[in-house]
Design a protein around this motif. Structure first.
Motif, PDB file in Angstrom:
ATOM      1  N   CYS A 366       0.846  -1.193   0.000  1.00 43.02           N
ATOM      2  CA  CYS A 366       0.000   0.000   0.000  1.00 43.02           C
ATOM      3  C   CYS A 366       0.881   1.242   0.000  1.00 43.02           C
ATOM      4  O   CYS A 366       2.097   1.161   0.137  1.00 43.02           O
ATOM      5  N   ASP A 367       0.244   2.392  -0.157  1.00 46.69           N
ATOM      6  CA  ASP A 367       0.977   3.647  -0.080  1.00 46.69           C
ATOM      7  C   ASP A 367       1.443   3.873   1.358  1.00 46.69           C
ATOM      8  O   ASP A 367       0.718   3.553   2.308  1.00 46.69           O
ATOM      9  N   PRO A 368       2.644   4.418   1.570  1.00 47.18           N
ATOM     10  CA  PRO A 368       3.141   4.638   2.939  1.00 47.18           C
ATOM     11  C   PRO A 368       2.214   5.476   3.805  1.00 47.18           C
ATOM     12  O   PRO A 368       2.173   5.306   5.027  1.00 47.18           O
ATOM     13  N   SER A 369       1.451   6.389   3.193  1.00 49.54           N
ATOM     14  CA  SER A 369       0.570   7.248   3.986  1.00 49.54           C
ATOM     15  C   SER A 369      -0.510   6.450   4.703  1.00 49.54           C
ATOM     16  O   SER A 369      -1.003   6.865   5.756  1.00 49.54           O
ATOM     17  N   PHE A 370      -0.891   5.282   4.156  1.00 46.04           N
ATOM     18  CA  PHE A 370      -1.899   4.447   4.797  1.00 46.04           C
ATOM     19  C   PHE A 370      -1.436   3.979   6.178  1.00 46.04           C
ATOM     20  O   PHE A 370      -2.251   3.776   7.077  1.00 46.04           O
ATOM     21  N   VAL A 371      -0.139   3.798   6.344  1.00 49.16           N
ATOM     22  CA  VAL A 371       0.410   3.391   7.642  1.00 49.16           C
ATOM     23  C   VAL A 371       0.800   4.628   8.455  1.00 49.16           C
ATOM     24  O   VAL A 371       0.552   4.694   9.662  1.00 49.16           O
ATOM     25  N   ALA A 372       1.391   5.618   7.798  1.00 44.97           N
ATOM     26  CA  ALA A 372       1.954   6.773   8.505  1.00 44.97           C
ATOM     27  C   ALA A 372       0.888   7.615   9.197  1.00 44.97           C
ATOM     28  O   ALA A 372       1.063   8.040  10.347  1.00 44.97           O
ATOM     29  N   ILE A 373      -0.221   7.868   8.523  1.00 45.31           N
ATOM     30  CA  ILE A 373      -1.220   8.783   9.074  1.00 45.31           C
ATOM     31  C   ILE A 373      -1.824   8.250  10.369  1.00 45.31           C
ATOM     32  O   ILE A 373      -1.816   8.953  11.391  1.00 45.31           O
ATOM     33  N   PRO A 374      -2.351   7.011  10.401  1.00 41.79           N
ATOM     34  CA  PRO A 374      -2.873   6.533  11.695  1.00 41.79           C
ATOM     35  C   PRO A 374      -1.789   6.405  12.767  1.00 41.79           C
ATOM     36  O   PRO A 374      -2.064   6.574  13.952  1.00 41.79           O
ATOM     37  N   LEU A 375      -0.549   6.115  12.362  1.00 46.66           N
ATOM     38  CA  LEU A 375       0.536   5.997  13.333  1.00 46.66           C
ATOM     39  C   LEU A 375       0.821   7.340  13.995  1.00 46.66           C
ATOM     40  O   LEU A 375       0.982   7.431  15.219  1.00 46.66           O
ATOM     41  N   VAL A 376       0.876   8.410  13.210  1.00 47.64           N
ATOM     42  CA  VAL A 376       1.152   9.749  13.746  1.00 47.64           C
ATOM     43  C   VAL A 376      -0.007  10.216  14.631  1.00 47.64           C
ATOM     44  O   VAL A 376       0.206  10.794  15.704  1.00 47.64           O
TER      45      VAL A 376
END
Length: 816
Positions: A366-376
């Motif tokens: 998937c796109d990195p933002s799919f993981v990064a946004i909920p993590l942040v």
């Protein structure tokens, strides 16, 4: 009458007083905050104002003084103009009964007792931007008549023009005027505002000036009358001033002033409607609107295309003969094109988040933002109300983030979301297990108490106090699913550090806000308060206690949402309220998934879990009453310089925007600071050796926060464009994104085989020709393969960006 006698009479009238210096400064002669919660004793008053005492009298505003709110007019002429408008609104009886004082500077103080809390601040400024009318309320004080002339720099005394109730006993009397009455008085004061005109809100999309002809909206601005625009919707003329300014009363209001025309113009010379009340939907408070913009809001629900076509049908606008065809719905010869998707700036994330996001995106496909946004967002929630970032005095950025990943089903949102939430869910599960054990112990204690209490009741001779009933354990919580305010309030009360709403689909969260809107206005206003960790009061239908007060209600929000659901909710009142402006949005193009054996390194996952544990262990500060409040962190000098540079640049961008994007930019301003704060404490929890101090945010963290905010700006433009686009525009965008995934160049046959809707003969070629006409690409010849033959024709995008490849830019933490 001596100063002591006056001060004593003010106290008897229900006012809290304290001494102010008689040196022209009007400053308190002693720390005065305690007199916001108690009134002075007679002994204190005698010490402050002896027979030869020279202190002035300060009167505390707010609840301690029976709800005192003082309208402060800097000039007598401003008060006179206001009084005419206020009496015209039917407020004469209130004015005649309220105390009125002349100030040392020649202004006026109108003393009011308001039943509900007043939150207003500045009502009007003069043409130079100086404050003309404001309100003194809770947290403020005023200098009262009876103070020595030396209290003011002018040497003039404060004096009563009309004493009203000021020198009379009011304890046990009526509760003062209603907040609605005060709002009408405030609206009359807002009509005096002459500050520099702000950019018009809800302005239509600007067409290129190369288009020949007169646009319908421009023609309507020039020829229509305001009575034609506002009259059919219930607006009425309240009065016309000698200066030609027309004062308008909104529909549903019998009298008073809600807006003006004839006071301000746009840079193009278009006369604007200036609205200053917050009860004139669909207009915003403090908004400026052209006739065309007002017509669109009132008649076409912000659809400028529909409004323009309707005006064209009525004969407004003229297109020059021989000029290129114009779609009056957009005002442009070619439909606007959405911005290209830019890769998520993984390099702006500190370790171990960077490695976790990159590895997770590879493993899931998937796109990195799919993981990064909920993590942040999860990290922001873990910090919660334990820390806030001070940008300047009075401006603190809390650790609260709302974000949504926009995408259709099947775009790998759910597995990415599950991965990012792993550490928080593990901690939540552990807390729930501990809560279960604590509840078992409580039930045992309760059974023992029940037996002891029964024995105590039966013993008629006992003089012992009844046994103390055990207190139920407070459940430690991090995550919540039920987002109704009635369900959230008790959980927030037990968890003052804040909560995280984490849902695969945020449609339920948005829909829940409208559930009780018909009866009570819905949950949306309280959610807007929770975005800034403001206090909330919730009256519950069941449970004990029935009324819950949460002094710091902090909730971060993250999840996914499908475009159609977001579009449906965004078309309603939540866009007007500013709720959507607070929501960071991202919509990465769909990726083609390929099988991979990649997985997250267990050691890396454990490191992220430990990092979250450290964040949750951050302890808040306490205020003077021993109540928790965020421990404040500051900016290093170089970080402050970066923030100011970003602030200035961002302000210039926002000045060019209108409508929904302008609202989003107003929140993206502070988001850079909030993201910098989260980055700082992720680095702290990871024990970053380059971090000099826990309590000071450095330039690296601020640079990261700005980089993330800039990326979310691009996504805001893309998503807002996507939500507003027509079916044709959406199909063109999706085709461009598909071609980008194919490397930027395709043949007609590629499109026929890869795009189901373009399988019919001629459909693929026609769609590609439309992209060429729109300047999105061009036809190119390709060399024949193998045994000769004619060259093939291929379509190539004008500029191809491989959206899944992170650009090689300098890392914000100094790593290339």
């Amino acid at each position: 009458m001596s100063t002591f006698d006056l001060a004593t009479r003010y106290i008897r009238a229900g006012l809290s007083v304290f001494p102010v210096r008689a040196d022209g400064s009007k400053a308190p002669a002693l720390p005065w905050s305690e007199y916001r919660t108690r009134t002075a004793s007679e002994d204190e008053v005698r010490r402050w104002w002896p027979r030869d005492g020279k202190n002035g009298i300060g009167v505390v505003c707010g609840a301690i003084s029976c709800g005192l709110a003082v309208l402060d007019f800097e000039e007598e002429s401003a008060y006179s103009r206001w009084e005419v408008a206020a009496r015209a609104a039917g407020l004469g009886a209130i004015i005649d009964g309220a105390p009125l004082a002349a100030t040392g500077g020649g202004g006026r103080h109108l003393y009011l007792r308001v039943a509900d809390g007043v939150t207003h601040t500045i009502a009007a400024r003069d043409a130079a931007g100086q404050v003309l009318v404001e309100v003194r309320r809770e947290g403020h004080y005023v200098v009262a008549p009876g103070s020595p002339p030396a209290t003011h720099t002018s040497g003039e005394a404060y004096r009563w023009i009309h004493e009203g109730w000021a020198l009379h006993h009011v304890h046990g009397g009526d509760t003062g005027i209603s907040l609605d009455d005060f709002t009408q008085m405030w609206d009359a004061a807002r009509a005096l505002d002459a500050s520099p005109v702000k950019p018009a809100r809800a302005a239509p999309p600007t067409a290129p000036r190369t288009v020949s002809g007169t646009r319908p909206g421009d023609d309507y601005n020039a020829r229509a009358q305001w009575s034609d625009v506002l009259g059919p919707h219930g607006w009425r003329v309240a009065q016309v001033g000698a200066d030609g300014v027309t004062y308008w009363t909104r529909p549903g209001k019998d009298a008073g002033v809600s807006a003006t025309t004839g006071r301000c113009e746009s840079e193009a010379g278009t006369e604007l409607l200036h609205v200053f009340t917050s009860n004139a939907a669909p207009f915003d408070a403090d908004g400026n609107y052209s006739k065309y913009a007002a017509y669109t809001l009132l008649n076409h629900n912000r659809d400028f295309g529909a409004a323009t076509r309707a005006l064209a049908a009525k004969g407004y606008g003229e297109q020059k003969k021989g000029a290129p065809a114009i779609d009056w719905g957009t005002g442009e010869p070619v439909a606007p094109v959405a911005e290209r998707f830019q890769p998520f700036p993984v390099s702006a994330l500190p370790e171990p988040f960077r490695g976790f996001v990159s590895g997770g995106a590879r493993a899931i496909g998937c796109d990195p933002s799919f993981v990064a946004i909920p993590l942040v967002v999860a990290a922001a929630s873990a910090i919660g109300t334990a820390r806030s970032l001070v940008l300047k005095r009075g401006w603190e950025a809390p650790s609260i983030i709302w974000a949504a990943v926009v995408g259709e089903s099947g775009t790998a949102k759910t597995p990415a979301f599950k991965l990012a939430m792993g550490a928080v869910r593990a901690r939540e599960a552990k807390a729930m297990a501990q809560n279960t054990e604590a509840m078992k112990g409580y039930q045992a204690e309760l059974a023992r108490w029940d037996k002891e209490n029964t024995d105590w009741k039966r013993d008629k001779r006992t003089t012992d106090a009844p046994p103390a009933m055990p207190t139920p354990p407070r459940a430690l919580r991090h995550l919540v699913q039920d987002t109704t305010i009635e369900a959230l309030a008790p959980i927030l009360s037990d968890n003052p550090r804040g909560l995280l709403v984490a849902r695969d689909e945020l449609g339920g969260w948005l829909g829940g806000m409208d559930r009780y809107a018909a009866k009570s206005g819905g949950d949306a206003p309280i959610w807007l308060s929770m975005f800034n960790a403001m206090p909330i009061t919730v009256d519950r239908k069941t449970g004990t206690p029935r009324t819950l007060y949460v002094p710091q209600a902090a909730v971060s929000v993250v999840g996914g949402i499908q475009p159609a659901i977001l579009r449906r909710h965004m078309a309603g009142e939540h866009q007007d309220s500013g709720l959507f402006a607070r929501l960071l949005l991202a919509s990465p193009p769909r990726q083609v998934k390929t099988w991979t054996e990649d997985d997250i390194d267990p050691a890396l996952a454990a490191e992220v879990g430990g990092l979250f544990d450290r964040l949750y262990e951050l302890q808040p500060d306490t205020n003077d009453n021993g109540e928790p409040r965020p421990l404040l962190v500051t900016l290093a000098a170089d970080a402050k310089a970066l923030w100011i540079e970003y602030y200035q640049s961002h302000a210039s961008e926002q000045a060019e925007l209108s409508g929904a994007l302008s609202a989003a930019w107003s929140k993206l301003e502070e988001y850079a600071a909030r993201l910098a704060l989260v980055t700082h404490f992720v680095r702290w929890a990871a024990r970053d050796p380059s971090l000099a101090s826990e309590s000071v945010v450095d330039a690296a963290s601020m640079r990261a926060g700005i980089a993330l905010a800039q990326w979310f700006k691009g996504e805001a433009r893309r998503v807002y464009h996507m939500l507003a686009e027509s079916d044709t525009s959406r199909e063109s965008r999706e085709l461009v994104e598909w071609i980008e995934r194919k490397g930027g160049s395709v043949t007609i046959r590629d499109v026929q085989q890869g795009c189901r809707r373009l399988k019919e003969p001629g459909a693929a070629e026609a769609a590609l020709n439309e992209l060429v006409k729109g300047g999105r690409g061009e036809w190119r010849g390709t060399a024949p393969t193998g045994g000769g033959g004619r060259p093939k024709r291929a379509f190539a995008l004008s500029t191809c960006l491989h959206v899944y490849e992170t650009p090689k830019t300098l890392d914000v933490f100094g790593v290339s």
